[in-house]
Design a protein around this motif. Sequence first.
Motif, PDB file in Angstrom:
ATOM      1  N   PHE A  75       0.549  -1.525   0.286  1.00  0.00           N
ATOM      2  CA  PHE A  75      -0.292  -0.165   0.198  1.00  0.00           C
ATOM      3  C   PHE A  75       0.947   1.225   0.318  1.00  0.00           C
ATOM      4  O   PHE A  75       0.546   1.953  -1.013  1.00  0.00           O
ATOM      5  CB  PHE A  75      -0.784  -0.109   1.581  1.00  0.00           C
ATOM      6  N   ARG A  76       1.787   1.348   0.865  1.00  0.00           N
ATOM      7  CA  ARG A  76       2.897   2.281   0.505  1.00  0.00           C
ATOM      8  C   ARG A  76       4.216   2.337  -0.114  1.00  0.00           C
ATOM      9  O   ARG A  76       4.791   3.179  -0.152  1.00  0.00           O
ATOM     10  CB  ARG A  76       3.168   2.594   2.400  1.00  0.00           C
ATOM     11  N   ARG A  77       3.832   1.857  -0.768  1.00  0.00           N
ATOM     12  CA  ARG A  77       5.275   1.538  -1.707  1.00  0.00           C
ATOM     13  C   ARG A  77       4.402   0.780  -3.644  1.00  0.00           C
ATOM     14  O   ARG A  77       4.676   0.441  -3.986  1.00  0.00           O
ATOM     15  CB  ARG A  77       6.088   0.561  -1.588  1.00  0.00           C
ATOM     16  N   PRO A  78       3.478   2.097  -3.716  1.00  0.00           N
ATOM     17  CA  PRO A  78       3.164   2.226  -4.812  1.00  0.00           C
ATOM     18  C   PRO A  78       3.577   1.887  -6.363  1.00  0.00           C
ATOM     19  O   PRO A  78       2.827   1.628  -7.183  1.00  0.00           O
ATOM     20  CB  PRO A  78       2.102   3.479  -5.394  1.00  0.00           C
ATOM     21  N   ALA A  79       5.055   2.023  -6.250  1.00  0.00           N
ATOM     22  CA  ALA A  79       5.999   1.419  -7.349  1.00  0.00           C
ATOM     23  C   ALA A  79       5.836  -0.037  -7.668  1.00  0.00           C
ATOM     24  O   ALA A  79       6.680   0.137  -7.843  1.00  0.00           O
ATOM     25  CB  ALA A  79       7.988   2.588  -6.787  1.00  0.00           C
ATOM     26  N   TRP A  80       6.155  -0.297  -6.845  1.00  0.00           N
ATOM     27  CA  TRP A  80       6.509  -2.319  -6.351  1.00  0.00           C
ATOM     28  C   TRP A  80       5.486  -3.010  -6.930  1.00  0.00           C
ATOM     29  O   TRP A  80       4.098  -1.920  -7.333  1.00  0.00           O
ATOM     30  CB  TRP A  80       6.457  -2.449  -4.907  1.00  0.00           C
ATOM     31  N   GLU A  81       6.144  -4.209  -7.698  1.00  0.00           N
ATOM     32  CA  GLU A  81       4.716  -5.027  -8.212  1.00  0.00           C
ATOM     33  C   GLU A  81       4.550  -5.732  -7.950  1.00  0.00           C
ATOM     34  O   GLU A  81       5.887  -6.298  -7.990  1.00  0.00           O
ATOM     35  CB  GLU A  81       5.414  -4.586  -9.986  1.00  0.00           C
ATOM     36  N   PHE A  82       3.505  -6.779  -8.076  1.00  0.00           N
ATOM     37  CA  PHE A  82       3.651  -8.039  -7.315  1.00  0.00           C
ATOM     38  C   PHE A  82       4.077  -8.922  -8.669  1.00  0.00           C
ATOM     39  O   PHE A  82       3.731  -8.548  -9.908  1.00  0.00           O
ATOM     40  CB  PHE A  82       2.969  -9.464  -7.058  1.00  0.00           C
ATOM     41  N   HIS A  83       4.962  -9.990  -8.518  1.00  0.00           N
ATOM     42  CA  HIS A  83       5.615 -10.513 -10.703  1.00  0.00           C
ATOM     43  C   HIS A  83       4.649 -10.863 -10.543  1.00  0.00           C
ATOM     44  O   HIS A  83       3.110 -11.112 -10.064  1.00  0.00           O
ATOM     45  CB  HIS A  83       7.233 -11.149  -9.602  1.00  0.00           C
ATOM     46  N   VAL A 140      -4.018 -15.625   6.978  1.00  0.00           N
ATOM     47  CA  VAL A 140      -3.043 -16.501   5.522  1.00  0.00           C
ATOM     48  C   VAL A 140      -2.607 -15.454   4.758  1.00  0.00           C
ATOM     49  O   VAL A 140      -1.945 -15.840   3.083  1.00  0.00           O
ATOM     50  CB  VAL A 140      -3.991 -17.364   5.511  1.00  0.00           C
ATOM     51  N   GLY A 141      -3.375 -14.194   4.034  1.00  0.00           N
ATOM     52  CA  GLY A 141      -3.086 -13.261   2.766  1.00  0.00           C
ATOM     53  C   GLY A 141      -1.801 -12.653   3.187  1.00  0.00           C
ATOM     54  O   GLY A 141      -0.875 -12.537   2.444  1.00  0.00           O
ATOM     55  N   TYR A 142      -1.938 -12.432   4.218  1.00  0.00           N
ATOM     56  CA  TYR A 142      -0.197 -11.236   4.412  1.00  0.00           C
ATOM     57  C   TYR A 142       0.714 -12.404   4.461  1.00  0.00           C
ATOM     58  O   TYR A 142       1.833 -11.808   3.541  1.00  0.00           O
ATOM     59  CB  TYR A 142      -0.160 -11.132   5.705  1.00  0.00           C
ATOM     60  N   HIS A 143       1.141 -14.201   4.794  1.00  0.00           N
ATOM     61  CA  HIS A 143       1.086 -14.359   4.621  1.00  0.00           C
ATOM     62  C   HIS A 143       1.261 -15.127   3.521  1.00  0.00           C
ATOM     63  O   HIS A 143       2.856 -15.176   2.705  1.00  0.00           O
ATOM     64  CB  HIS A 143       1.186 -15.896   5.406  1.00  0.00           C
ATOM     65  N   GLU A 144       0.568 -15.126   2.571  1.00  0.00           N
ATOM     66  CA  GLU A 144       0.732 -15.652   1.061  1.00  0.00           C
ATOM     67  C   GLU A 144       1.889 -14.599   0.450  1.00  0.00           C
ATOM     68  O   GLU A 144       2.711 -14.867  -0.250  1.00  0.00           O
ATOM     69  CB  GLU A 144      -0.371 -16.903   0.332  1.00  0.00           C
ATOM     70  N   PHE A 145       0.879 -13.778   0.411  1.00  0.00           N
ATOM     71  CA  PHE A 145       1.226 -12.647  -0.720  1.00  0.00           C
ATOM     72  C   PHE A 145       2.768 -11.927   0.071  1.00  0.00           C
ATOM     73  O   PHE A 145       3.721 -11.157  -1.109  1.00  0.00           O
ATOM     74  CB  PHE A 145       0.474 -11.283  -1.072  1.00  0.00           C
ATOM     75  N   ALA A 146       3.295 -12.099   1.577  1.00  0.00           N
ATOM     76  CA  ALA A 146       4.628 -11.406   2.025  1.00  0.00           C
ATOM     77  C   ALA A 146       5.449 -12.939   1.058  1.00  0.00           C
ATOM     78  O   ALA A 146       6.503 -12.811   0.322  1.00  0.00           O
ATOM     79  CB  ALA A 146       5.055 -11.842   3.547  1.00  0.00           C
ATOM     80  N   HIS A 147       5.450 -14.187   0.947  1.00  0.00           N
ATOM     81  CA  HIS A 147       6.181 -15.153   0.539  1.00  0.00           C
ATOM     82  C   HIS A 147       6.188 -14.750  -1.361  1.00  0.00           C
ATOM     83  O   HIS A 147       7.126 -14.955  -2.102  1.00  0.00           O
ATOM     84  CB  HIS A 147       5.573 -16.418  -0.240  1.00  0.00           C
ATOM     85  N   VAL A 148       4.970 -14.022  -1.971  1.00  0.00           N
ATOM     86  CA  VAL A 148       4.822 -13.261  -3.334  1.00  0.00           C
ATOM     87  C   VAL A 148       6.266 -12.404  -3.182  1.00  0.00           C
ATOM     88  O   VAL A 148       6.482 -12.135  -4.626  1.00  0.00           O
ATOM     89  CB  VAL A 148       3.618 -12.614  -4.034  1.00  0.00           C
ATOM     90  N   LEU A 149       5.922 -11.786  -2.266  1.00  0.00           N
ATOM     91  CA  LEU A 149       6.908 -10.430  -1.991  1.00  0.00           C
ATOM     92  C   LEU A 149       8.466 -10.300  -1.920  1.00  0.00           C
ATOM     93  O   LEU A 149       9.782  -9.773  -3.123  1.00  0.00           O
ATOM     94  CB  LEU A 149       6.655  -9.477  -1.087  1.00  0.00           C
ATOM     95  N   ASP A 150       8.252 -12.212  -1.581  1.00  0.00           N
ATOM     96  CA  ASP A 150      10.476 -12.687  -1.036  1.00  0.00           C
ATOM     97  C   ASP A 150      10.394 -12.937  -2.897  1.00  0.00           C
ATOM     98  O   ASP A 150      12.090 -12.430  -3.286  1.00  0.00           O
ATOM     99  CB  ASP A 150      10.120 -13.506  -0.540  1.00  0.00           C
ATOM    100  N   GLY A 151       9.586 -14.113  -3.725  1.00  0.00           N
ATOM    101  CA  GLY A 151      10.310 -13.062  -4.958  1.00  0.00           C
ATOM    102  C   GLY A 151      10.349 -14.526  -5.945  1.00  0.00           C
ATOM    103  O   GLY A 151       9.569 -15.523  -5.112  1.00  0.00           O
ATOM    104  N   VAL A 152      10.918 -15.199  -6.418  1.00  0.00           N
ATOM    105  CA  VAL A 152      10.452 -16.324  -7.584  1.00  0.00           C
ATOM    106  C   VAL A 152      10.646 -17.473  -6.603  1.00  0.00           C
ATOM    107  O   VAL A 152      10.244 -18.744  -6.218  1.00  0.00           O
ATOM    108  CB  VAL A 152      10.889 -16.736  -8.898  1.00  0.00           C
ATOM    109  N   VAL A 157      14.766 -13.108   1.865  1.00  0.00           N
ATOM    110  CA  VAL A 157      15.432 -11.796   1.565  1.00  0.00           C
ATOM    111  C   VAL A 157      14.682 -10.848  -0.058  1.00  0.00           C
ATOM    112  O   VAL A 157      14.480 -11.738  -1.093  1.00  0.00           O
ATOM    113  CB  VAL A 157      17.008 -11.100   0.726  1.00  0.00           C
ATOM    114  N   PRO A 158      13.293 -10.148   0.318  1.00  0.00           N
ATOM    115  CA  PRO A 158      12.837 -10.125  -0.723  1.00  0.00           C
ATOM    116  C   PRO A 158      13.426  -9.257  -1.813  1.00  0.00           C
ATOM    117  O   PRO A 158      14.134  -8.652  -1.691  1.00  0.00           O
ATOM    118  CB  PRO A 158      11.621  -9.510   0.175  1.00  0.00           C
ATOM    119  N   ASP A 159      12.721  -9.421  -2.452  1.00  0.00           N
ATOM    120  CA  ASP A 159      13.548  -8.850  -4.773  1.00  0.00           C
ATOM    121  C   ASP A 159      13.239  -7.389  -4.261  1.00  0.00           C
ATOM    122  O   ASP A 159      14.635  -6.897  -4.590  1.00  0.00           O
ATOM    123  CB  ASP A 159      12.135  -8.928  -5.247  1.00  0.00           C
ATOM    124  N   GLU A 160      12.434  -6.154  -3.649  1.00  0.00           N
ATOM    125  CA  GLU A 160      12.676  -5.099  -3.501  1.00  0.00           C
ATOM    126  C   GLU A 160      12.847  -3.873  -2.468  1.00  0.00           C
ATOM    127  O   GLU A 160      13.831  -3.416  -2.233  1.00  0.00           O
ATOM    128  CB  GLU A 160      10.744  -4.245  -2.776  1.00  0.00           C
TER     129      GLU A 160
END
Length: 253
Positions: A75-83, A140-152, A157-160
């Motif tokens: 939410f506070r990182r509008p430039a970020w994109e989920f892969h 569970v939503g925060y948990h799984e989307f945190a995994h997505v932010l973490d990278g492929v 160590v998240p991509d961003e």
Amino acid sequence: MVRRKIMVRGLDPELRKVLEEKVSFYGALGQTDRTDYETQIAVFLREHRITGVAGVTVTPDIGVLVAATAVRLVFRRPAWEFHDFGEILVYPGAFTADGNYSINAADAQAAGMMHSQGGVILSLPHLLRGFEADNDGFNVGYHEFAHVLDGVRPDGVPDELDLGSYRPWVTVMQREFERVHRGRSFLRNYAGTNPAEFFACAVEYFFEKPLQMREGSPELYLQLSRFFNQNPAESPAACPTSPEPTQGSPPRT
Ligand SMILES: [Zn+2]
């Protein structure tokens, strides 16, 4: 429809009502932040496919709650994109993590999963419980989307993560990871499974129990606060610099 048009049109008023009724975080935001959050949810819903499995019908209400968890993180990182992580599947309950995804098996205990081949699975009752009990450290939503932010290839160590934060983050993560293994962390034991699970569990805790995290590990809180550009221990939409998280919890051994 291009993203710009969705951003101008905003979120359907009916879905805004769902946020008002179910998402306490949304209710605590000021008007400008509400609009930003809604707009990012509208974009997320447009750009990600959410599909019900085994009898689940993904109504617009369910869709907006899925999006509400994902967008809370960015939410506070509008430039970020989920892969491009693939489809979001909504299951009617917990499932087995053995590759069969059995719902009715006795050992069906997984509430969510990010699949290594793509796709995120969320158990609907667990997703809803995340909003009903939003300060217990589980979402569970925060948990799984945190995994997505973490990278492929999630490694904690998240991509961003910016280059300058790499070493402080790894240092803090390793320290708390060891505490989990010694049974001395506020984080649940599952966080000690591997660095990727540590990151996902820490993100859940950061958003659900920010005061307790800041008390238990000011360093971990500070790193996550800077990463997400959010300071939930102060207020839902506060930036990390206003004010800095407090220091000085008793040293741990
Ligand atoms: Zn996980």
